[in-house]
Design an enzyme around this catalytic site. Structure first.
Site, PDB file in Angstrom:
ATOM      1  N   ASP A  44       0.849  -1.193   0.000  1.00 41.07           N
ATOM      2  CA  ASP A  44       0.000   0.000   0.000  1.00 41.07           C
ATOM      3  C   ASP A  44       0.887   1.246   0.000  1.00 41.07           C
ATOM      4  OD1 ASP A  44      -2.963   1.009   0.745  1.00 41.07           O
ATOM      5  OD2 ASP A  44      -1.502   2.227   1.833  1.00 41.07           O
ATOM      6  N   TYR A  49       2.864   9.869  -0.324  1.00 42.43           N
ATOM      7  CA  TYR A  49       3.976   9.345   0.478  1.00 42.43           C
ATOM      8  C   TYR A  49       5.328   9.594  -0.211  1.00 42.43           C
ATOM      9  CZ  TYR A  49       0.215   6.527   2.686  1.00 42.43           C
ATOM     10  OH  TYR A  49      -0.937   6.099   3.293  1.00 42.43           O
ATOM     11  N   LYS A  74      -2.793   5.957  -4.136  1.00 42.63           N
ATOM     12  CA  LYS A  74      -3.917   6.850  -3.814  1.00 42.63           C
ATOM     13  C   LYS A  74      -3.690   8.210  -4.442  1.00 42.63           C
ATOM     14  CE  LYS A  74      -3.713   4.636   0.717  1.00 42.63           C
ATOM     15  NZ  LYS A  74      -2.278   4.592   1.015  1.00 42.63           N
ATOM     16  N   HIS A 107      -7.698   9.561  -1.880  1.00 42.85           N
ATOM     17  CA  HIS A 107      -7.081   9.465  -0.545  1.00 42.85           C
ATOM     18  C   HIS A 107      -7.968  10.075   0.545  1.00 42.85           C
ATOM     19  CE1 HIS A 107      -2.788   9.141   1.314  1.00 42.85           C
ATOM     20  NE2 HIS A 107      -3.698   8.876   2.219  1.00 42.85           N
TER      21      HIS A 107
HETATM   22  P1  NAD Z   1       0.383   1.143  11.918  1.00 42.22           P
HETATM   23  O1  NAD Z   1      -0.776   1.006  12.834  1.00 42.22           O
HETATM   24  O2  NAD Z   1       0.675   0.087  10.927  1.00 42.22           O
HETATM   25  O3  NAD Z   1       1.628   1.404  12.880  1.00 42.22           O
HETATM   26  C1  NAD Z   1       2.936   1.494  12.360  1.00 42.22           C
HETATM   27  C2  NAD Z   1       3.902   1.696  13.499  1.00 42.22           C
HETATM   28  O4  NAD Z   1       3.709   0.710  14.495  1.00 42.22           O
HETATM   29  C3  NAD Z   1       5.351   1.495  13.033  1.00 42.22           C
HETATM   30  O5  NAD Z   1       5.887   2.676  12.563  1.00 42.22           O
HETATM   31  C4  NAD Z   1       6.044   0.999  14.282  1.00 42.22           C
HETATM   32  O6  NAD Z   1       6.413   2.100  15.068  1.00 42.22           O
HETATM   33  C5  NAD Z   1       4.967   0.258  14.993  1.00 42.22           C
HETATM   34  N1  NAD Z   1       5.010  -1.213  14.800  1.00 42.22           N
HETATM   35  C6  NAD Z   1       4.874  -1.916  13.639  1.00 42.22           C
HETATM   36  N2  NAD Z   1       4.917  -3.219  13.882  1.00 42.22           N
HETATM   37  C7  NAD Z   1       5.084  -3.365  15.221  1.00 42.22           C
HETATM   38  C8  NAD Z   1       5.207  -4.482  16.077  1.00 42.22           C
HETATM   39  N3  NAD Z   1       5.135  -5.712  15.604  1.00 42.22           N
HETATM   40  N4  NAD Z   1       5.371  -4.253  17.405  1.00 42.22           N
HETATM   41  C9  NAD Z   1       5.425  -3.001  17.896  1.00 42.22           C
HETATM   42  N5  NAD Z   1       5.308  -1.896  17.142  1.00 42.22           N
HETATM   43  C10 NAD Z   1       5.143  -2.084  15.811  1.00 42.22           C
HETATM   44  O7  NAD Z   1       0.229   2.584  11.229  1.00 42.22           O
HETATM   45  P2  NAD Z   1       0.327   3.145   9.761  1.00 42.22           P
HETATM   46  O8  NAD Z   1       1.632   2.869   9.141  1.00 42.22           O
HETATM   47  O9  NAD Z   1      -0.096   4.560   9.847  1.00 42.22           O
HETATM   48  O10 NAD Z   1      -0.835   2.354   8.982  1.00 42.22           O
HETATM   49  C11 NAD Z   1      -0.591   1.258   8.116  1.00 42.22           C
HETATM   50  C12 NAD Z   1      -0.654   1.678   6.670  1.00 42.22           C
HETATM   51  O11 NAD Z   1      -1.942   2.221   6.367  1.00 42.22           O
HETATM   52  C13 NAD Z   1       0.291   2.831   6.316  1.00 42.22           C
HETATM   53  O12 NAD Z   1       1.631   2.461   6.270  1.00 42.22           O
HETATM   54  C14 NAD Z   1      -0.308   3.289   5.012  1.00 42.22           C
HETATM   55  O13 NAD Z   1       0.046   2.395   3.965  1.00 42.22           O
HETATM   56  C15 NAD Z   1      -1.799   3.208   5.344  1.00 42.22           C
HETATM   57  N6  NAD Z   1      -2.356   4.505   5.829  1.00 42.22           N
HETATM   58  C16 NAD Z   1      -3.335   5.106   5.101  1.00 42.22           C
HETATM   59  C17 NAD Z   1      -3.894   6.302   5.515  1.00 42.22           C
HETATM   60  C18 NAD Z   1      -4.996   6.926   4.708  1.00 42.22           C
HETATM   61  O14 NAD Z   1      -5.343   8.095   4.955  1.00 42.22           O
HETATM   62  N7  NAD Z   1      -5.577   6.230   3.752  1.00 42.22           N
HETATM   63  C19 NAD Z   1      -3.437   6.931   6.690  1.00 42.22           C
HETATM   64  C20 NAD Z   1      -2.430   6.307   7.421  1.00 42.22           C
HETATM   65  C21 NAD Z   1      -1.917   5.084   7.004  1.00 42.22           C
END
Ligand code: NAD
Length: 280
Positions: A44, A49, A74, A107
């Site tokens: 994704d 980004y 997106k 997005h």
């Molecule tokens: P997430 O909930 O996946 O959290 C990511 C963070 O959690 C990492 O940076 C790390 O610090 C921590 N983490 C990851 N694995 C872990 C583990 N096993 N143990 C402990 N900590 C851990 O948050 P995200 O990255 O914001 O969301 C996932 C994906 O969703 C994004 O990377 C992106 O592709 C998408 N996204 C989309 C939107 C949107 O507006 N459409 C907004 C935010 C994110």
């Protein structure tokens, strides 16, 4: 084996993928290459980004057949005008170095921008489906009223809606709206972006301990059992592996309910409110 979810356009999407929000452009190729090595096949990304090129580099270098991969991008917020949709989609394919994209999302709806007209933007996205370069069209951060409006005015239902969901913000109103239209739900921030404290919550820690799993695995398993699509992000290989290792245990109904009970409603939301978010 990662389960797939059948979408309302008859295509299939892997239920578990890899997120790339905040993966710096210069580290993206290496990070995504590791994720592909671990076994992720669904990536994704987003125009916003600024790391589509790195995703494409890793995909092309991996030697994995294109049809075994599922790539989402997106539309960025400054590109909602219909002619910009077409131009920026072309650019996305160029950046990725791919012939087609599996899934393209609006997005953010930006209901206070573009004179409130996200319907023309949606129409422009749907038109991209015509020439074989886009497989599936969807939206992100759409609230129930936004979905109702595009469905009423275009007759075309998005295949997915990608919205914030985690144990502190279950976002049930949006999930129910999506279910009523057979729209698949993608949960962004599935781990509560770590900083929310979800992974330290005693209820989550307790469920994880009962299965000899980590809190992140317990939370991701909770999402999968709800039927949502997730793509947790990590730049650390051991966490990529941990977040991929979700298919040898199952939460009981009582355990799932104990995580459900953490929902804080609107107060649990980490990200912006889609009704007012207007950053372009
Ligand atoms: P997430 O909930 O996946 O959290 C990511 C963070 O959690 C990492 O940076 C790390 O610090 C921590 N983490 C990851 N694995 C872990 C583990 N096993 N143990 C402990 N900590 C851990 O948050 P995200 O990255 O914001 O969301 C996932 C994906 O969703 C994004 O990377 C992106 O592709 C998408 N996204 C989309 C939107 C949107 O507006 N459409 C907004 C935010 C994110």
């Amino acid at each position: 084996m990662i389960p797939t979810i059948k979408l309302n356009d008859e295509t299939a999407i892997p239920q578990l993928g890899f997120g790339t929000f905040l993966v710096p452009p210069e580290e993206t190729a290496q990070t995504v290459a590791q994720a592909l090595e671990v076994g992720y096949r669904h990536i994704d990304t987003a125009q916003g980004y600024a790391n589509e090129a790195g995703v494409g580099e890793a995909v092309r270098a991996s030697g994995i057949p294109r049809e075994d991969l599922y790539i989402t991008s997106k539309l960025t917020n400054s590109m909602h005008e219909p002619e910009d949709v077409v131009r920026s989609f072309d650019r996305t394919l160029e950046e990725l170095g791919l012939d087609y994209l599996d899934l393209f999302l609006i997005h953010w709806p930006l209901p206070t921008r573009y004179e409130g007209d996200f319907v023309s933007t949606w129409n422009a996205i749907i038109e991209l489906l015509g020439d074989g370069r886009l497989r599936t069209a969807g939206v992100s951060n759409f609230e129930p009223a936004h979905i109702e409006r595009i469905v009423a005015e275009t007759g075309t239902v998005p295949a997915v809606n990608q919205v914030e969901i985690h144990p502190y913000f279950r976002n049930e109103a949006v999930r129910e709206e999506c279910a009523s239209h057979d729209i698949a739900v993608e949960a962004w921030g599935p781990l509560g972006q770590a900083k929310s404290g979800v992974l330290e919550d005693p209820a989550v820690v307790e469920v994880a301990r009962a299965h000899g799993k980590t809190p992140a695995q317990a939370v991701l398993r909770w999402h999968l059992q709800r039927g949502d699509i997730v793509f947790p992000k990590s730049m650390r290989r051991e966490r990529m592996e941990e977040n991929f290792d979700l298919f040898d245990f199952e939460l009981t109904a009582a355990e799932a309910a104990s995580i459900d009970a953490l929902d804080r409603g609107e107060q649990g939301r980490m990200g912006p409110d889609p009704n007012t978010f207007d950053r372009v």
